[in-house]
Structure formats: structure tokens, C-alpha cells
Design an enzyme around this catalytic site. Structure first.
Site, short mmCIF file in Angstrom:
data_model
loop_
_atom_site.label_atom_id
_atom_site.label_comp_id
_atom_site.label_asym_id
_atom_site.label_seq_id
_atom_site.Cartn_x
_atom_site.Cartn_y
_atom_site.Cartn_z
N THR A 49 1.60 -5.26 4.16
CA THR A 49 1.50 -5.89 5.47
C THR A 49 0.87 -7.28 5.41
O THR A 49 1.09 -8.09 6.31
CB THR A 49 0.64 -5.03 6.42
OG1 THR A 49 -0.63 -4.79 5.80
CG2 THR A 49 1.32 -3.72 6.74
N ASP A 50 0.10 -7.55 4.34
CA ASP A 50 -0.67 -8.80 4.35
C ASP A 50 0.20 -10.05 4.46
O ASP A 50 -0.18 -11.02 5.11
CB ASP A 50 -1.56 -8.89 3.09
CG ASP A 50 -2.69 -7.87 3.13
OD1 ASP A 50 -2.96 -7.32 4.21
OD2 ASP A 50 -3.30 -7.61 2.08
N THR B 16 0.82 -1.22 0.00
CA THR B 16 0.00 0.00 0.00
C THR B 16 0.84 1.26 0.00
O THR B 16 0.47 2.26 -0.61
CB THR B 16 -0.91 -0.01 1.25
OG1 THR B 16 -1.73 -1.17 1.19
CG2 THR B 16 -1.81 1.21 1.31
N1 ASP Z 1 -2.84 -5.39 0.39
C1 ASP Z 1 -1.67 -4.67 0.85
C2 ASP Z 1 -0.46 -5.56 0.69
O1 ASP Z 1 -0.23 -6.41 1.51
C3 ASP Z 1 -1.84 -4.23 2.26
C4 ASP Z 1 -0.70 -3.43 2.79
O2 ASP Z 1 0.18 -3.00 2.08
O3 ASP Z 1 -0.68 -3.23 4.00
O4 ASP Z 1 0.27 -5.40 -0.27
#
Ligand code: ASP
Length: 333
Positions: A89-90, A14
């Protein structure tokens, strides 16, 4: 005084996304390489270099990306005081765990960070996270960690917990390594910087399955997974790793898999999970059938560790010994 050198390896998430005006969903931006523009003042203290690895949502990351990141760090290892890996984060806890096995005996920090809001949006958490991650990469830490909000967390102990600015990652079975603030406090159980010879083993065998038990689980699912050629199986049991051993017993399937030289790791579904195969008959029977205990590892760490171990050996006794041994602080022996 010379500014410490930190290398940022960018792998997406993100933090480098922008909103698609038509659909409203976040997508990787094409100009993510400009992220250094958002932290100009930090460069007074730290000399930053940016290397692009990939720019994707982390749900699209594969073990091959972990290998790419590990290889990039290994190549640049002597040139920098520390490394920052930026990604979504995922799957960040998986990458952090994987890097802790691919790069052992560290003498400097590898810090993962990201954000819930893109850097390009007002009020983003990414700016703070990035600044703190870069500063953490200069501290007296010699392990893979995640920096998010005000916490420094051992990477292979972290779990994504919540989509809130302050509480994204938890470390259910291990204390935090430090807290960022005024002052920044590093706790004594972190690994300290000192001269060590890096152990670089960047390969992973992704051919594993993770099965989550539920009441009524069909034991045949394990047979199908074996038939389809899995090289290793992780079973998330109930409570402390308890598994069915009466009507829907999965003990024969575990025995068959182990007989075929396929390691079966019993994990648990607890939030603060510790697997104890000696607690009840189910776990005990699984152990007798040759199953491996995940002890207090997170599922993320178990996945990365099993893939990593399988890339280097297919001897089931060695796999069991490695999986149940502490390599990089991922489990309590
Ligand atoms: N969907 C995003 C990812 O993991 C969420 C994030 O960046 O926190 O790439």
C-alpha cells in the site's frame, strides 16, 4: 456459464510477507506464488491466473516496475476480462497513477489491491481485499482503480490515508467509483466498459525532484537540483500553491529553471488540495515565470504524470499543456 478470466499480477507487499522470527519485521515470503491457495472458493466464479512480476516491499518499487507491470498487462490484454495488481500500500497510489497514464483508453478494469496484514496470518484483511479486487475486475469498469476494504477508488485520485483496515485509501478530490457490499454499488462517474483502442505508452523518466516548501526554505535548493540535472521539478507550495516572493523569493529560481527547459510544477500541501495560481501574488508570479499548475491532482499523480510526460517529450510548452490537461480522470479541467 463460462467463468470470467482474471489475471493477477503479483508485485509484493505485506499481503505476501511473513514475519522474520528473529527481528519481528515483515519480509517478502519466498512462496508468495501460493496466494491463490487462500481464495479457493473464489475460483468457482472466476478463472484466475497468477503471474509474478516481483516480490518486494513497495518502498523499493521504481518506475521500471511500473513499466514491467504495464508491459505485462499489454501483452495479456486480450486474454482477460480484467487485471488485478497486488502490491504494497505504501506506493500503491503512485503505481495506480502510473498505470493510468501508461495504459490509456482502457476497455476493462485494472484493479490494485494489497493488505495491512499478511495473508498467512489469521484475521488478515488481504483475503477480503483480494476476493473483492478479483470480483471488481469482472465489473463494468474501464479504468485503473484501487480496491481496499469496501471501496472502489479511481487509482490516480487515491492517497494512502491511514493504517486502518477500513480507511487505508481516500480520494480527497473525487467521489468513490463504487462500494462493495450487499449489493455492490457502482456509481455513475466511473468509466464504463466499451470497445476502445488501447494506448500503450509504458515509459517513465525518473529524473525529477519533489520539493516541499517550509517557512525559511532556501531558494538555492532549487538551483542545486537544477545543477544536478533534474529534468523536471515539483514544488509543493503553501495553501493553494502559494510560494515566497519577498525575502526568500523562489521566483528567480523558477525563471532560471524554465529558461533551461526544465518544467516546474506548482502543487500544494493541502489535504484536499487544489492548486490555484491565480489566488495570491506568489502563485501568480510563479505562473508568470512559466510554472505549471497541478490543479487538483494528488502529488502521487503529479509525480507519475511528469515522469511519463518527460519520457515522451522535452518541449516545455507541450509538457505544460499535457500536465494541465485531463488524460485519465486525474484532474478536473
Ligand atoms: N510496507 C508495505 C509495502 O508497501 C506495506 C503494505 O504492503 O501495505 O510494501
Amino acid at each position: 456459464m463460462a467463468r470470467p478470466k482474471v489475471c493477477i499480477l503479483f508485485a509484493g507487499g505485506t499481503i505476501g510477507m511473513i514475519k522474520n522470527q528473529k527481528t519481528g519485521v515483515l519480509q517478502p515470503a519466498t512462496n508468495a506464488s501460493e496466494i491463490l491457495r487462500h481464495i479457493p472458493e473464489l475460483q468457482k466464479y472466476v478463472q484466475l491466473d497468477l503471474k509474478m512480476v516481483v516480490n518486494i516491499d513497495s518502498s523499493n518499487m521504481n518506475p521500471s516496475h511500473w513499466t514491467d507491470i504495464a508491459k505485462a498487462i499489454n501483452t495479456l490484454y486480450d486474454k482477460y476480462e480484467g487485471f488485478v495488481v497486488v502490491q504494497g500500500t505504501d506506493t500503491m497510489a503512485y503505481t495506480a497513477s502510473a498505470l493510468s497514464f501508461a495504459l490509456q483508453n482502457l476497455s476493462k478494469p485494472i484493479v490494485l489491491t494489497g493488505s495491512l496484514i499478511p495473508l498467512s496470518e489469521i484475521g488478515a484483511d488481504g483475503r477480503n481485499n483480494l476476493v473483492y479486487a478479483c470480483l471488481t475486475a469482472t465489473l463494468d469498469i474501464a479504468e485503473v482503480c484501487i480496491v481496499f476494504a469496501n471501496r472502489i477508488i479511481r487509482g490516480n485520485r487515491a492517497k494512502k490515508h491511514h493504517e486502518s483496515f477500513v480507511d487505508v485509501f481516500h480520494s480527497p478530490n473525487y467521489p468513490y467509483l463504487g462500494e462493495l457490499g450487499r449489493p455492490t454499488v457502482l456509481f455513475e462517474w466511473r468509466k464504463l466498459r466499451r470497445k476502445r483502442v488501447l494506448k500503450f505508452r509504458p515509459n517513465f523518466d525518473p529524473k525529477i525532484s519533489v520539493l516541499k516548501l517550509f517557512p525559511g526554505f532556501d531558494p538555492e535548493i532549487i538551483e542545486r537540483v537544477v545543477e544536478r540535472g533534474a529534468h523536471g521539478i515539483i514544488i509543493e507550495g503553501f495553501g493553494p500553491g502559494n510560494i515566497p516572493f519577498l525575502d526568500n523569493s523562489i521566483i528567480p529560481q523558477i525563471e532560471k529553471a524554465v529558461d533551461k527547459n526544465i518544467p516546474v510544477v506548482i502543487a500544494n500541501q493541502l489535504e484536499k488540495g487544489v492548486t490555484n495560481l491565480n489566488a495570491y501574488e506568489g502563485g501568480f508570479n510563479a505562473m508568470k515565470a512559466g510554472a505549471i499548475s497541478s490543479k487538483d491532482m494528488t502529488t502521487e499523480a503529479i509525480v507519475a504524470k511528469l515522469m511519463w510526460t518527460l519520457a515522451y517529450t522535452n518541449k516545455i510548452s507541450t509538457i505544460k499543456a499535457v500536465m494541465e490537461k485531463n488524460l485519465s480522470g486525474e484532474l478536473t479541467e
